[in-house]
Design an enzyme around this catalytic site. Structure first.
Site, mmCIF file in Angstrom:
data_model
loop_
_atom_site.group_PDB
_atom_site.id
_atom_site.type_symbol
_atom_site.label_atom_id
_atom_site.label_comp_id
_atom_site.label_asym_id
_atom_site.label_seq_id
_atom_site.Cartn_x
_atom_site.Cartn_y
_atom_site.Cartn_z
ATOM 1 N N LYS A 297 8.520 -58.963 -62.193
ATOM 2 C CA LYS A 297 7.735 -57.899 -62.834
ATOM 3 C C LYS A 297 8.178 -57.739 -64.278
ATOM 4 O O LYS A 297 7.356 -57.672 -65.193
ATOM 5 C CB LYS A 297 7.937 -56.579 -62.095
ATOM 6 C CG LYS A 297 7.467 -55.349 -62.855
ATOM 7 C CD LYS A 297 7.668 -54.053 -62.098
ATOM 8 C CE LYS A 297 9.016 -53.462 -62.292
ATOM 9 N NZ LYS A 297 9.191 -52.751 -63.560
ATOM 10 N N ASN A 298 9.497 -57.718 -64.514
ATOM 11 C CA ASN A 298 10.017 -57.412 -65.854
ATOM 12 C C ASN A 298 9.956 -58.594 -66.803
ATOM 13 O O ASN A 298 10.384 -58.484 -67.954
ATOM 14 C CB ASN A 298 11.435 -56.844 -65.759
ATOM 15 C CG ASN A 298 11.426 -55.491 -65.082
ATOM 16 O OD1 ASN A 298 10.357 -54.874 -64.907
ATOM 17 N ND2 ASN A 298 12.576 -55.016 -64.675
ATOM 18 N N CYS B 243 9.233 -44.295 -64.772
ATOM 19 C CA CYS B 243 10.038 -43.682 -63.717
ATOM 20 C C CYS B 243 10.769 -42.442 -64.237
ATOM 21 O O CYS B 243 11.115 -42.354 -65.397
ATOM 22 C CB CYS B 243 11.088 -44.687 -63.256
ATOM 23 S SG CYS B 243 10.440 -45.813 -62.059
ATOM 24 N N ARG C 99 13.421 -41.251 -71.478
ATOM 25 C CA ARG C 99 13.192 -42.673 -71.785
ATOM 26 C C ARG C 99 12.706 -42.769 -73.240
ATOM 27 O O ARG C 99 11.564 -43.060 -73.509
ATOM 28 C CB ARG C 99 12.170 -43.279 -70.824
ATOM 29 C CG ARG C 99 12.508 -43.147 -69.356
ATOM 30 C CD ARG C 99 13.584 -44.086 -68.862
ATOM 31 N NE ARG C 99 13.294 -45.491 -68.970
ATOM 32 C CZ ARG C 99 12.589 -46.169 -68.084
ATOM 33 N NH1 ARG C 99 12.024 -45.556 -67.083
ATOM 34 N NH2 ARG C 99 12.424 -47.467 -68.216
ATOM 35 N N PRO C 100 13.576 -42.452 -74.203
ATOM 36 C CA PRO C 100 13.144 -42.460 -75.612
ATOM 37 C C PRO C 100 12.761 -43.868 -76.073
ATOM 38 O O PRO C 100 13.090 -44.864 -75.416
ATOM 39 C CB PRO C 100 14.378 -41.978 -76.356
ATOM 40 C CG PRO C 100 15.514 -42.322 -75.481
ATOM 41 C CD PRO C 100 15.010 -42.167 -74.071
ATOM 42 N N ILE C 101 12.071 -43.919 -77.193
ATOM 43 C CA ILE C 101 11.741 -45.229 -77.779
ATOM 44 C C ILE C 101 12.228 -45.280 -79.235
ATOM 45 O O ILE C 101 11.687 -46.004 -80.064
ATOM 46 C CB ILE C 101 10.225 -45.522 -77.688
ATOM 47 C CG1 ILE C 101 9.406 -44.429 -78.390
ATOM 48 C CG2 ILE C 101 9.789 -45.681 -76.236
ATOM 49 C CD1 ILE C 101 7.917 -44.801 -78.512
ATOM 50 N N ASP C 102 13.282 -44.507 -79.525
ATOM 51 C CA ASP C 102 13.816 -44.447 -80.895
ATOM 52 C C ASP C 102 14.290 -45.809 -81.406
ATOM 53 O O ASP C 102 14.119 -46.132 -82.588
ATOM 54 C CB ASP C 102 14.948 -43.428 -80.981
ATOM 55 C CG ASP C 102 16.055 -43.695 -79.972
ATOM 56 O OD1 ASP C 102 15.727 -43.982 -78.792
ATOM 57 O OD2 ASP C 102 17.240 -43.673 -80.323
ATOM 58 N N ASP D 174 19.103 -51.687 -61.926
ATOM 59 C CA ASP D 174 17.972 -51.639 -60.988
ATOM 60 C C ASP D 174 18.388 -51.936 -59.557
ATOM 61 O O ASP D 174 17.670 -51.564 -58.626
ATOM 62 C CB ASP D 174 16.904 -52.660 -61.409
ATOM 63 C CG ASP D 174 16.281 -52.292 -62.734
ATOM 64 O OD1 ASP D 174 15.668 -53.156 -63.364
ATOM 65 O OD2 ASP D 174 16.440 -51.125 -63.151
ATOM 66 N N ARG E 116 4.375 -50.289 -57.559
ATOM 67 C CA ARG E 116 4.556 -50.688 -58.973
ATOM 68 C C ARG E 116 5.366 -51.974 -59.081
ATOM 69 O O ARG E 116 5.205 -52.748 -60.016
ATOM 70 C CB ARG E 116 5.294 -49.576 -59.733
ATOM 71 C CG ARG E 116 4.499 -48.346 -60.039
ATOM 72 C CD ARG E 116 5.300 -47.422 -60.956
ATOM 73 N NE ARG E 116 5.844 -48.177 -62.067
ATOM 74 C CZ ARG E 116 7.079 -47.978 -62.563
ATOM 75 N NH1 ARG E 116 7.871 -47.085 -62.044
ATOM 76 N NH2 ARG E 116 7.525 -48.684 -63.595
HETATM 77 C C1 EPZ Z 1 13.875 -52.517 -68.800
HETATM 78 O O1 EPZ Z 1 13.496 -51.197 -69.140
HETATM 79 C C2 EPZ Z 1 13.341 -52.728 -67.392
HETATM 80 N N1 EPZ Z 1 11.892 -52.582 -67.408
HETATM 81 C C3 EPZ Z 1 13.975 -51.698 -66.455
HETATM 82 O O2 EPZ Z 1 13.515 -51.977 -65.137
HETATM 83 C C4 EPZ Z 1 15.496 -51.881 -66.492
HETATM 84 O O3 EPZ Z 1 16.099 -50.887 -65.688
HETATM 85 C C5 EPZ Z 1 15.990 -51.730 -67.943
HETATM 86 O O4 EPZ Z 1 15.301 -52.682 -68.780
HETATM 87 C C6 EPZ Z 1 17.488 -51.984 -68.055
HETATM 88 O O5 EPZ Z 1 17.782 -53.270 -67.592
HETATM 89 C C7 EPZ Z 1 11.139 -53.630 -67.839
HETATM 90 O O6 EPZ Z 1 11.654 -54.652 -68.258
HETATM 91 C C8 EPZ Z 1 9.654 -53.441 -67.764
HETATM 92 P P1 EPZ Z 1 16.127 -50.405 -72.007
HETATM 93 P P2 EPZ Z 1 13.648 -50.683 -70.671
HETATM 94 O O7 EPZ Z 1 15.299 -50.308 -73.230
HETATM 95 O O8 EPZ Z 1 13.263 -51.763 -71.602
HETATM 96 C C9 EPZ Z 1 17.795 -46.246 -73.578
HETATM 97 C C10 EPZ Z 1 12.598 -51.449 -63.065
HETATM 98 O O9 EPZ Z 1 13.035 -50.748 -62.139
HETATM 99 N N2 EPZ Z 1 16.882 -46.450 -74.712
HETATM 100 O O10 EPZ Z 1 17.104 -51.531 -71.890
HETATM 101 O O11 EPZ Z 1 12.963 -49.383 -70.779
HETATM 102 C C11 EPZ Z 1 17.026 -45.870 -72.324
HETATM 103 O O12 EPZ Z 1 16.767 -44.477 -72.306
HETATM 104 C C12 EPZ Z 1 12.729 -50.956 -64.490
HETATM 105 O O13 EPZ Z 1 12.077 -52.582 -62.928
HETATM 106 C C13 EPZ Z 1 16.943 -45.581 -75.796
HETATM 107 O O14 EPZ Z 1 17.755 -44.657 -75.829
HETATM 108 O O15 EPZ Z 1 15.216 -50.464 -70.726
HETATM 109 C C14 EPZ Z 1 17.951 -46.281 -71.227
HETATM 110 O O16 EPZ Z 1 18.947 -45.275 -71.057
HETATM 111 C C15 EPZ Z 1 13.343 -49.581 -64.566
HETATM 112 N N3 EPZ Z 1 16.085 -45.739 -76.837
HETATM 113 C C16 EPZ Z 1 18.623 -47.541 -71.791
HETATM 114 O O17 EPZ Z 1 18.430 -47.477 -73.211
HETATM 115 C C17 EPZ Z 1 15.159 -46.757 -76.842
HETATM 116 O O18 EPZ Z 1 14.390 -46.872 -77.837
HETATM 117 C C18 EPZ Z 1 18.033 -48.835 -71.231
HETATM 118 O O19 EPZ Z 1 16.794 -48.973 -71.779
HETATM 119 C C19 EPZ Z 1 15.105 -47.636 -75.737
HETATM 120 C C20 EPZ Z 1 15.973 -47.468 -74.689
#
Ligand code: EPZ
Length: 417
Positions: free
Chosen positions: A22-23, A116, A121-124, A306, A398
């Protein structure tokens, strides 16, 4: 399908073929916004998150069709650059369209992504990186409006945190930018290399995919390609945890064992025997697991966040006390209240879960709260004596294709209502 009825206490045995990741397929779909012509993605899982991503493609004027596990996408210059709030809320991964749309059209409009309930889940990190590439962002009415009317310009970016999504967004943004983009402290998950492998087939100039330093030399045009999605390492971890929880013996087919080494190590420490070949993994579990004193979730190649909920569920009947420390999400253990309905003894202190193994779980009625927490509840129901009900299956749909069908084939007594 709204509920699963599971009569637990049965050992799982047999073979299960793992679907495409999926990811991986989600960023691959996003990346087709950059391309021209017909791409074919093989080994795609049939998941609601995948359909949500394809709906976004369609809203951009890009046609697609799905036959079995093959997705055919006819890429061209998008007809617009905005993702509706309704489509954004369907899943968090929709933010990964941002870099591709901006790089291709010079504009992008999105709103805060859904996803989820794992915590904020910020996007900063995404936004900061795109601004460094030359994008200008303003907010209006809950929408984030990005512009790079003279195109994006490559630069060096050091990520504060190796965010998976942000790494993927920057790679897609840099692919058509002018100049060179270098990402330091990039995420190293296997899904990142799957994305760069595909884009390189389409004509991108990228090196270092899957390492902590990725170099993207922008090109003027990207074509299209055929590509087979890598297997889902978290789906594999899910079936391994189910086998471990039920004292089972299963063979996982169509996997890349190296992608889940950290999970295998924890399960070996709990007493399971795991033997791997190139594309198979065989797990044989004892009648009762030993507790694992310290499971720490880390970015790849560490133990994946995960897989934490499913392993926690399997350890809830282990001999002794296990401790799982989460390092990625604030609320990864949000499902443990529902898990306690089965008689599991879990104490959560912030991002640390202490699991006192009990002799057995008893049947319960519960509802999924998120994707991986839901998988953990299903594993608890497979372990518990008696008839359990698991509701709110939309979360499961999902991220898992044919979960109940595969579990039934492995000997579980599970029916869909
Ligand atoms: C990906 O999410 C995966 N989703 C998640 O899988 C997985 O848990 C995660 O990576 C960590 O491995 C997909 O690939 C579609 P991150 P993503 O950006 O990209 C913080 C599942 O169950 N963060 O590595 O959203 C965030 O809040 C899903 O399949 C910021 O602070 O993960 C989190 O605490 C769940 N600012 C951490 O980083 C940002 O701009 C990890 O986020 C982006 C992230």
């Amino acid at each position: 399908m709204q509920n699963l009825i599971i009569r637990g206490g049965r050992r799982l045995g047999g073979d299960v073929s793992i679907h495409g990741a999926k990811n991986s397929v989600l960023p691959l779909i996003c990346s087709t916004v950059l391309l021209n012509g017909k791409s074919i993605l093989h080994n795609c899982p049939a998941l609601t998150d995948v359909y949500a991503a394809l709906d976004i493609l369609e809203s951009l004027g890009i046609e697609w069709s799905m036959s079995g596990s093959d997705i055919e996408i006819i890429s061209k210059h998008p007809e617009n650059f905005e993702i509706s709030e309704e489509l954004m809320l369907k899943m968090r991964s929709s933010v990964m369209f941002l870099g591709a749309i901006l790089s291709r059209t010079g504009r992008a409009v999105i709103s805060a992504p859904g996803g989820c309930r794992l915590g904020p889940r910020p996007i900063d990190i995404h936004i900061s990186a795109l601004k460094k590439l030359g994008a200008v962002m303003r907010e209006s009415g809950g929408r984030l409006i990005f512009e790079a009317l003279n195109g994006l310009v490559g630069t060096e970016i050091v990520l504060d945190f190796p965010s998976v999504g942000a790494t993927e967004n920057i790679i897609m943004a840099g692919a058509l930018a002018s100049g060179v983009t270098v990402i330091y402290n990039a995420a190293r998950e296997p899904e990142i290399k799957d994305l760069t492998d595909f884009l390189i087939k389409c004509g991108a100039d990228i090196s270092g995919g899957g390492t902590d330093t990725v170099v993207i030399r922008g090109v003027n045009r990207l074509d299209c390609a055929e590509h087979t999605v890598i297997p889902d390492r978290i789906e594999a971890a899910t079936y391994m945890a189910a086998a471990a929880a039920t004292g089972g013996n299963i063979t996982l087919k169509s996997v890349i064992p190296n992608h889940f080494n950290a999970v295998s190590e924890v399960l070996r420490e709990s007493g399971c025997e795991i033997n791997c070949s190139d594309n198979e993994a065989i797990i044989s579990a004892p009648s009762r697991l030993d507790a694992v004193k310290a499971v720490k979730t880390r970015v790849y190649p560490g133990f994946p966040t995960d897989a934490g909920p499913m392993i926690l569920s399997a350890l809830s009947t282990a001999r002794g006390t296990s401790v799982i420390s989460e390092s990625i999400f604030e609320n990864r253990f949000g499902f443990t209240d529902e898990l306690s309905r089965f008689g599991a003894r879990v104490m959560v202190f912030g991002k640390v879960a202490v699991v006192d193994g009990v002799n057995s779980l008893s049947a319960a009625q519960c509802n999924c709260t998120d994707l991986r927490g839901g998988a953990a509840l299903i594993i608890a129901a497979l372990t518990a004596n008696g008839e359990s009900t698991v509701g709110n299956l939309c979360h499961i749909m999902r991220g898992y294709q044919d979960l109940s069908k595969n579990l039934r084939m492995l000997g579980a007594d599970i029916t869909e209502m």
